[in-house]
Design a protein around this motif. Sequence first.
Motif, short mmCIF file in Angstrom:
data_model
loop_
_atom_site.label_atom_id
_atom_site.label_comp_id
_atom_site.label_asym_id
_atom_site.label_seq_id
_atom_site.Cartn_x
_atom_site.Cartn_y
_atom_site.Cartn_z
N THR A 94 0.82 -1.21 0.00
CA THR A 94 0.00 0.00 0.00
C THR A 94 0.86 1.26 0.00
OG1 THR A 94 -1.72 -1.18 1.22
CG2 THR A 94 -1.86 1.22 1.19
N ASN A 95 0.55 2.15 -0.94
CA ASN A 95 1.22 3.44 -1.07
C ASN A 95 0.15 4.52 -1.16
OD1 ASN A 95 4.35 2.88 -1.79
ND2 ASN A 95 3.07 1.26 -2.60
N LEU A 96 0.58 5.77 -1.23
CA LEU A 96 -0.35 6.89 -1.32
C LEU A 96 -0.32 7.48 -2.71
CD1 LEU A 96 -2.33 8.79 0.16
CD2 LEU A 96 -0.35 10.26 0.64
N GLY A 97 -1.50 7.69 -3.28
CA GLY A 97 -1.59 8.33 -4.59
C GLY A 97 -2.48 9.55 -4.52
N MET A 98 -2.30 10.42 -5.48
CA MET A 98 -3.18 11.57 -5.62
C MET A 98 -3.49 11.77 -7.09
SD MET A 98 -0.19 13.93 -4.17
CE MET A 98 -0.11 12.69 -2.92
N ASP A 99 -4.69 12.26 -7.37
CA ASP A 99 -5.10 12.48 -8.76
C ASP A 99 -4.03 13.26 -9.50
OD1 ASP A 99 -7.57 11.21 -8.73
OD2 ASP A 99 -8.68 13.03 -8.24
N PHE A 100 -3.70 12.81 -10.70
CA PHE A 100 -2.79 13.53 -11.57
C PHE A 100 -3.58 14.62 -12.27
CE2 PHE A 100 -0.83 13.83 -15.89
CZ PHE A 100 0.34 14.48 -15.49
N LEU A 101 -3.16 15.85 -12.10
CA LEU A 101 -3.85 16.99 -12.71
C LEU A 101 -3.23 17.26 -14.07
CD1 LEU A 101 -4.08 19.34 -9.58
CD2 LEU A 101 -5.78 17.70 -10.42
N SER A 102 -3.73 16.57 -15.08
CA SER A 102 -3.18 16.68 -16.42
C SER A 102 -3.26 18.12 -16.93
CB SER A 102 -3.97 15.75 -17.36
OG SER A 102 -3.45 15.83 -18.66
N GLY A 103 -2.17 18.60 -17.46
CA GLY A 103 -2.12 19.95 -17.99
C GLY A 103 -1.82 21.02 -16.97
N ALA A 104 -1.64 20.65 -15.72
CA ALA A 104 -1.34 21.63 -14.67
C ALA A 104 0.06 22.22 -14.88
CB ALA A 104 -1.43 21.00 -13.29
N LEU A 105 0.20 23.46 -14.47
CA LEU A 105 1.48 24.15 -14.54
C LEU A 105 1.96 24.46 -13.14
CD1 LEU A 105 0.63 26.75 -17.33
CD2 LEU A 105 1.96 24.65 -17.60
N GLY A 106 3.26 24.40 -12.95
CA GLY A 106 3.82 24.81 -11.67
C GLY A 106 3.52 26.28 -11.42
N PHE A 107 3.17 26.62 -10.20
CA PHE A 107 2.81 27.99 -9.86
C PHE A 107 4.02 28.90 -9.94
CE2 PHE A 107 2.47 31.35 -6.64
CZ PHE A 107 1.38 32.03 -7.16
N ASP A 108 3.86 30.02 -10.62
CA ASP A 108 4.87 31.05 -10.70
C ASP A 108 4.22 32.36 -10.23
OD1 ASP A 108 6.61 33.12 -11.40
OD2 ASP A 108 7.09 32.28 -13.36
N PRO A 109 4.66 32.92 -9.10
CA PRO A 109 4.01 34.12 -8.58
C PRO A 109 4.12 35.33 -9.50
CG PRO A 109 5.97 33.60 -7.30
CD PRO A 109 5.75 32.47 -8.25
N LEU A 110 5.04 35.29 -10.46
CA LEU A 110 5.17 36.40 -11.40
C LEU A 110 4.20 36.25 -12.57
CD1 LEU A 110 9.05 36.74 -11.48
CD2 LEU A 110 7.41 38.05 -10.13
N ALA A 111 3.67 35.04 -12.77
CA ALA A 111 2.79 34.79 -13.91
C ALA A 111 1.32 34.65 -13.53
CB ALA A 111 3.24 33.52 -14.64
N PHE A 112 1.05 34.25 -12.29
CA PHE A 112 -0.33 33.98 -11.88
C PHE A 112 -0.70 34.82 -10.67
CE2 PHE A 112 1.35 29.87 -13.51
CZ PHE A 112 0.57 29.78 -14.65
N PRO A 113 -1.66 35.73 -10.82
CA PRO A 113 -2.09 36.51 -9.65
C PRO A 113 -2.96 35.67 -8.71
CG PRO A 113 -3.39 37.11 -11.58
CD PRO A 113 -2.35 36.13 -12.05
N VAL A 114 -2.88 35.99 -7.43
CA VAL A 114 -3.70 35.33 -6.40
C VAL A 114 -4.32 36.43 -5.55
CG1 VAL A 114 -3.68 33.74 -4.44
CG2 VAL A 114 -2.15 33.33 -6.37
N ASP A 115 -5.63 36.35 -5.33
CA ASP A 115 -6.25 37.40 -4.53
C ASP A 115 -5.86 37.25 -3.05
OD1 ASP A 115 -8.41 36.05 -2.91
OD2 ASP A 115 -9.17 35.55 -4.90
#
Length: 192
Positions: A94-115
């Motif tokens: 038994t291991n741990l898995g998490m849904d693969f978010l296909s097409g996701a991009l690594g967060f870049d604070p200079l490219a993506f605004p967050v409120d």
Amino acid sequence: MLKEVIATRFITPLREGGSLPGLVEADDLAAYVLKFTGAGQGRKTLVAEVVCGELARRLGLRVPRLVTVELDSVLGLGEPDQQVQDLLRSSGGTNLGMDFLSGALGFDPLAFPVDRAEAGRIVWFDALINNVDRSWRNPNLLMHRGDLWLIDHGATMIWHHNWPSAEASAARPYDASDHALARFRPDIAAAA
């Protein structure tokens, strides 16, 4: 209780991060990012992943769905990298898995605004779980379909590796000066 799946194919190692997760396909035909029980950080990091990931979900934060993944160590026999073969061999069961978010991009604070409100909720949550691993160097955040997702909670609850120090650890203030979302002026008061 987490959904249980069986790994049917090892796709590739993901070489981002210290634990060397891997991408697997399971018997439900979905792809999962697999965190191995045989990784150097040990099982306690997987416990932290489950506790903090599910807590984040209940607080309304976006976290990939967690599942348990049964891994047959023979899936690694065709893997050319000896380090990955060894990891697969030592992680049978038994291991741990998490849904693969296909097409996701690594967060870049200079490219993506967050409120400010969302930034505040995430920083508040990271303070609660003592997350030492969400800096601008390693944000452990993904952008998927326009939304911010939290990943990799293995470096949280670090006090549970040394219970005698838990009380002192809990009393220490959280330093968010290096947090990946610090530039967005997180509204911590509203989050609290």
